[in-house]
Design a protein around this motif. Structure first.
Motif, PDB file in Angstrom:
ATOM      1  N   PHE A 228       0.833  -1.196   0.000  1.00 26.01           N
ATOM      2  CA  PHE A 228       0.000   0.000   0.000  1.00 26.01           C
ATOM      3  C   PHE A 228       0.869   1.249   0.000  1.00 26.01           C
ATOM      4  CE2 PHE A 228       0.631  -1.167   4.463  1.00 26.01           C
ATOM      5  CZ  PHE A 228       1.001   0.043   5.048  1.00 26.01           C
ATOM      6  N   ILE A 229       0.245   2.334  -0.477  1.00 20.25           N
ATOM      7  CA  ILE A 229       0.840   3.665  -0.422  1.00 20.25           C
ATOM      8  C   ILE A 229      -0.219   4.600   0.139  1.00 20.25           C
ATOM      9  CG2 ILE A 229       1.818   5.597  -1.729  1.00 20.25           C
ATOM     10  CD1 ILE A 229       2.725   3.611  -3.846  1.00 20.25           C
ATOM     11  N   THR A 230       0.158   5.373   1.121  1.00 27.13           N
ATOM     12  CA  THR A 230      -0.772   6.349   1.698  1.00 27.13           C
ATOM     13  C   THR A 230      -0.195   7.752   1.596  1.00 27.13           C
ATOM     14  OG1 THR A 230       0.170   6.125   3.914  1.00 27.13           O
ATOM     15  CG2 THR A 230      -1.682   4.673   3.348  1.00 27.13           C
ATOM     16  N   GLU A 231      -1.081   8.703   1.685  1.00 20.79           N
ATOM     17  CA  GLU A 231      -0.665  10.112   1.694  1.00 20.79           C
ATOM     18  C   GLU A 231      -1.398  10.833   2.815  1.00 20.79           C
ATOM     19  OE1 GLU A 231      -1.502  13.685  -1.245  1.00 20.79           O
ATOM     20  OE2 GLU A 231      -0.199  12.191  -2.194  1.00 20.79           O
ATOM     21  N   PRO A 232      -0.704  11.321   3.808  1.00 21.07           N
ATOM     22  CA  PRO A 232       0.757  11.234   3.970  1.00 21.07           C
ATOM     23  C   PRO A 232       1.179   9.839   4.407  1.00 21.07           C
ATOM     24  CG  PRO A 232      -0.218  12.215   5.904  1.00 21.07           C
ATOM     25  CD  PRO A 232      -1.357  12.034   4.926  1.00 21.07           C
ATOM     26  N   VAL A 233       2.485   9.631   4.463  1.00 25.22           N
ATOM     27  CA  VAL A 233       3.011   8.370   4.984  1.00 25.22           C
ATOM     28  C   VAL A 233       2.605   8.211   6.438  1.00 25.22           C
ATOM     29  CG1 VAL A 233       5.108   7.045   5.458  1.00 25.22           C
ATOM     30  CG2 VAL A 233       4.948   8.431   3.388  1.00 25.22           C
ATOM     31  N   LEU A 234       2.204   7.010   6.793  1.00 22.13           N
ATOM     32  CA  LEU A 234       1.717   6.764   8.153  1.00 22.13           C
ATOM     33  C   LEU A 234       2.842   6.934   9.184  1.00 22.13           C
ATOM     34  CD1 LEU A 234      -0.504   3.592   7.575  1.00 22.13           C
ATOM     35  CD2 LEU A 234      -1.219   5.982   7.696  1.00 22.13           C
ATOM     36  N   PRO A 235       2.487   7.328  10.409  1.00 18.60           N
ATOM     37  CA  PRO A 235       3.508   7.429  11.473  1.00 18.60           C
ATOM     38  C   PRO A 235       4.195   6.090  11.696  1.00 18.60           C
ATOM     39  CG  PRO A 235       1.432   8.452  12.148  1.00 18.60           C
ATOM     40  CD  PRO A 235       1.147   7.719  10.874  1.00 18.60           C
ATOM     41  N   SER A 236       5.405   6.151  12.180  1.00 18.88           N
ATOM     42  CA  SER A 236       6.210   4.940  12.356  1.00 18.88           C
ATOM     43  C   SER A 236       5.549   3.945  13.297  1.00 18.88           C
ATOM     44  CB  SER A 236       7.606   5.296  12.868  1.00 18.88           C
ATOM     45  OG  SER A 236       7.515   6.027  14.085  1.00 18.88           O
ATOM     46  N   GLU A 237       4.840   4.465  14.340  1.00 18.00           N
ATOM     47  CA  GLU A 237       4.209   3.530  15.275  1.00 18.00           C
ATOM     48  C   GLU A 237       3.039   2.785  14.618  1.00 18.00           C
ATOM     49  OE1 GLU A 237       2.733   7.748  16.235  1.00 18.00           O
ATOM     50  OE2 GLU A 237       4.636   6.733  15.758  1.00 18.00           O
ATOM     51  N   THR A 238       2.328   3.451  13.709  1.00 21.99           N
ATOM     52  CA  THR A 238       1.227   2.786  12.985  1.00 21.99           C
ATOM     53  C   THR A 238       1.781   1.728  12.046  1.00 21.99           C
ATOM     54  OG1 THR A 238      -0.066   4.832  13.073  1.00 21.99           O
ATOM     55  CG2 THR A 238      -0.780   3.142  11.510  1.00 21.99           C
ATOM     56  N   LEU A 239       2.857   2.055  11.337  1.00 20.67           N
ATOM     57  CA  LEU A 239       3.493   1.088  10.436  1.00 20.67           C
ATOM     58  C   LEU A 239       4.017  -0.109  11.210  1.00 20.67           C
ATOM     59  CD1 LEU A 239       5.436   3.515   8.068  1.00 20.67           C
ATOM     60  CD2 LEU A 239       3.365   2.227   7.540  1.00 20.67           C
ATOM     61  N   ALA A 271      -5.580   8.596   6.617  1.00 18.95           N
ATOM     62  CA  ALA A 271      -4.735   8.912   5.474  1.00 18.95           C
ATOM     63  C   ALA A 271      -5.442   8.514   4.170  1.00 18.95           C
ATOM     64  CB  ALA A 271      -3.402   8.173   5.585  1.00 18.95           C
ATOM     65  N   THR A 272      -5.070   9.171   3.092  1.00 15.78           N
ATOM     66  CA  THR A 272      -5.613   8.820   1.769  1.00 15.78           C
ATOM     67  C   THR A 272      -4.876   7.590   1.232  1.00 15.78           C
ATOM     68  OG1 THR A 272      -6.131  11.127   1.290  1.00 15.78           O
ATOM     69  CG2 THR A 272      -5.999   9.624  -0.583  1.00 15.78           C
ATOM     70  N   ILE A 273      -5.628   6.582   0.824  1.00 15.36           N
ATOM     71  CA  ILE A 273      -5.026   5.351   0.287  1.00 15.36           C
ATOM     72  C   ILE A 273      -4.810   5.536  -1.216  1.00 15.36           C
ATOM     73  CG2 ILE A 273      -5.273   2.862   0.009  1.00 15.36           C
ATOM     74  CD1 ILE A 273      -7.229   2.911   2.384  1.00 15.36           C
ATOM     75  N   ARG A 274      -3.563   5.690  -1.612  1.00 14.01           N
ATOM     76  CA  ARG A 274      -3.223   5.898  -3.019  1.00 14.01           C
ATOM     77  C   ARG A 274      -3.070   4.577  -3.780  1.00 14.01           C
ATOM     78  NH1 ARG A 274      -4.970  10.775  -4.198  1.00 14.01           N
ATOM     79  NH2 ARG A 274      -3.946  12.448  -2.992  1.00 14.01           N
ATOM     80  N   TYR A 275      -2.698   3.544  -3.078  1.00  8.61           N
ATOM     81  CA  TYR A 275      -2.462   2.245  -3.734  1.00  8.61           C
ATOM     82  C   TYR A 275      -2.687   1.153  -2.697  1.00  8.61           C
ATOM     83  CZ  TYR A 275       0.088  -1.544  -6.124  1.00  8.61           C
ATOM     84  OH  TYR A 275       0.440  -2.736  -6.715  1.00  8.61           O
ATOM     85  N   PHE A 276      -3.379   0.101  -3.115  1.00 10.66           N
ATOM     86  CA  PHE A 276      -3.606  -1.032  -2.209  1.00 10.66           C
ATOM     87  C   PHE A 276      -3.727  -2.288  -3.057  1.00 10.66           C
ATOM     88  CE2 PHE A 276      -5.892  -4.028   0.411  1.00 10.66           C
ATOM     89  CZ  PHE A 276      -5.382  -3.812   1.685  1.00 10.66           C
TER      90      PHE A 276
END
Length: 296
Positions: A228-239, A271-276
């Motif tokens: 997946f790609i999100t905008e903005p990039v998710l915080p490190s703790e979420t990842l 976050a906006t999901i740009r790619y999944f």
């Protein structure tokens, strides 16, 4: 149609074998895409199958008969269209066809005229091959490889460096061959071509066959990961909670959690999901991932 049994090949003074214990069956009328990076063994395998090099270890059977026992007439049912141009540039298009037809003792000029029409070279019949455009040279190369009406043909990077119209023409012609029951072994760095033309895949890595089977089976079997790609990039703790790691410089993340769990977490993040995508949606995506994992 073809049975490759424990085939190995080492070039003189080479530290490692070009092919290492390769076994593969190719059925009649199938288009097989041969994959592998430069040096993986593709050209060596095609050369051995086409009879351009001697089989020293292992065996290649055509319709159950070892290659060494095949008659001249049987060998002439094998065609090869190499990446390099295999015609005489100083001869005209027509004279090239006449010359290569004579090597097969073929006197049917109707067959040659049909090839001119099929490759759209009739208007260039009397032109010296060296004066043809790159796309027309590829078409002539293709026509020369089909003069003997092969039952089996090897096509090695035959669309390199040509215009889109000529590429489309050649791809359509290859598809027509398989519809006619001709067995095709196809290599290309354009993976979309292999995905379009080939129902079977053989993947070589450092001289070893690491996968052989259906294209659809290959893609469907690679479903463990979610990207997946999100905008903005998710915080490190979420990842970290998703077990997601970056796999390129464009923000692509990969995790091995279930797709439903990941998608729900992404929606909840705001976050906006740009790619999944679950698994690999294309042969190119699979192959690039395969190379990345090999490099790692």
């Amino acid at each position: 149609m073809i049975q490759i049994q424990s085939l190995s090949h080492r070039y003189p003074k080479a530290a490692v074998p070009a092919l290492d214990n390769v076994s593969l069956d190719i059925a009649q009328g199938v288009c097989v895409g041969l994959l592998g990076h430069n040096g993986a063994g593709k050209t060596t395998l095609m050369s051995l199958l086409a009879g351009l090099q001697e089989v020293r270890q292992g065996e290649i059977l055509f319709h159950g008969k070892p290659m060494a026992e095949m008659s001249r007439a049987e060998r002439q049912k094998i065609g090869l269209v190499p990446q390099d141009f295999a015609f005489y540039p100083q001869l005209s298009v027509w004279d090239n066809l006449l010359f290569f037809a004579s090597l097969y003792n073929m006197r049917d000029k109707g067959r040659l005229k049909d090839l001119l029409e099929k490759t759209d070279l009739t208007a260039h019949k009397n032109k010296a091959a060296k004066h043809l455009s790159g796309g027309l040279k590829r078409r002539l190369n293709f026509a020369v490889g089909l003069i003997n009406a092969p039952e089996l043909v090897f096509l090695d990077e035959i669309t390199v460096g040509i215009d889109p119209q000529s590429r489309r023409f050649i791809l359509d012609s290859v598809a027509e061959l398989t519809q006619q029951g001709v067995t095709v072994v196809y290599t290309s760095h354009y993976l979309s071509e292999i995905e379009q033309l080939c129902s079977q895949i053989a993947l070589l890595q450092q001289g070893r066959l690491v996968y052989s089977g259906g294209l659809s089976d290959l893609l469907e079997s690679q479903t463990a990961s979610v990207r997946f790609i999100t905008e903005p990039v998710l915080p490190s703790e979420t990842l970290a909670a998703l077990g997601a790691q970056p796999i390129d410089r464009n923000g692509m993340m990969e995790t091995f959690q279930t797709a439903s769990e990941v998608y729900a977490a992404l929606q909840k993040s705001g976050a906006t999901i740009r790619y999944f995508q679950q698994g690999h949606g294309s042969l190119e995506a699979f192959y690039l991932d395969f190379l990345r994992k090999e490099a790692a």
